[in-house]
Design a protein around this motif. Structure first.
Motif, mmCIF file in Angstrom:
data_model
loop_
_atom_site.group_PDB
_atom_site.id
_atom_site.type_symbol
_atom_site.label_atom_id
_atom_site.label_comp_id
_atom_site.label_asym_id
_atom_site.label_seq_id
_atom_site.Cartn_x
_atom_site.Cartn_y
_atom_site.Cartn_z
ATOM 1 N N LEU A 55 -14.784 -19.259 30.267
ATOM 2 C CA LEU A 55 -14.812 -20.681 29.937
ATOM 3 C C LEU A 55 -15.615 -20.925 28.663
ATOM 4 N N ALA A 56 -16.784 -20.305 28.566
ATOM 5 C CA ALA A 56 -17.620 -20.490 27.376
ATOM 6 C C ALA A 56 -16.876 -20.074 26.112
ATOM 7 N N GLN A 57 -16.179 -18.959 26.159
ATOM 8 C CA GLN A 57 -15.436 -18.492 24.983
ATOM 9 C C GLN A 57 -14.324 -19.448 24.618
ATOM 10 N N ARG A 58 -13.624 -19.964 25.613
ATOM 11 C CA ARG A 58 -12.552 -20.934 25.335
ATOM 12 C C ARG A 58 -13.119 -22.198 24.676
ATOM 13 N N VAL A 59 -14.279 -22.647 25.124
ATOM 14 C CA VAL A 59 -14.909 -23.822 24.508
ATOM 15 C C VAL A 59 -15.335 -23.489 23.083
ATOM 16 N N GLU A 60 -15.898 -22.307 22.881
ATOM 17 C CA GLU A 60 -16.260 -21.883 21.525
ATOM 18 C C GLU A 60 -15.038 -21.876 20.610
ATOM 19 N N ASP A 61 -13.909 -21.475 21.138
ATOM 20 C CA ASP A 61 -12.685 -21.394 20.333
ATOM 21 C C ASP A 61 -12.213 -22.761 19.846
#
Length: 101
Positions: free
Chosen positions: A87-93
């Motif tokens: 989830l964190a990576q998707r938000v960063e993206d």
């Protein structure tokens, strides 16, 4: 495959790959700064869409020009798991598209 809590070392190693994110008690968290309240609200909607796609939801706090996220995995007793980092990576993206820093 069942979700497993990540070790403290695994969490720390993964956080090195996500600048701006930190471990706060039993959650990973980050606060984004945006250009306006409306921009922050728009990012909330986008994050909510991602969370529904992943069926994994963080706590979101909308401020005047900020959006704070914190997440852990309730199904493993509130520990940090790989799903939290996904989830964190998707938000960063998506953050650059919202001009979030």
């Amino acid at each position: 495959m069942a979700l497993e809590p990540l070790s403290q070392k695994d969490v720390e190693d993964r956080l090195r790959e996500l600048p701006g994110w930190s471990l706060e008690e039993d959650r990973i968290a980050r606060t984004y700064r945006l250009g306006s309240h409306l921009a922050a609200a728009a990012m909330v909607v986008h994050v909510a869409q991602i969370q529904d796609e992943l069926d994994h939801h963080s706590d979101l706090v909308l401020g005047y020009r900020t959006l704070a996220l914190s997440v852990n995995t309730h199904s493993v007793g509130g520990a940090v798991t790989e799903k939290d980092f996904e989830l964190a990576q998707r938000v960063e993206d998506i953050a650059p598209g919202h001009r979030a820093s």
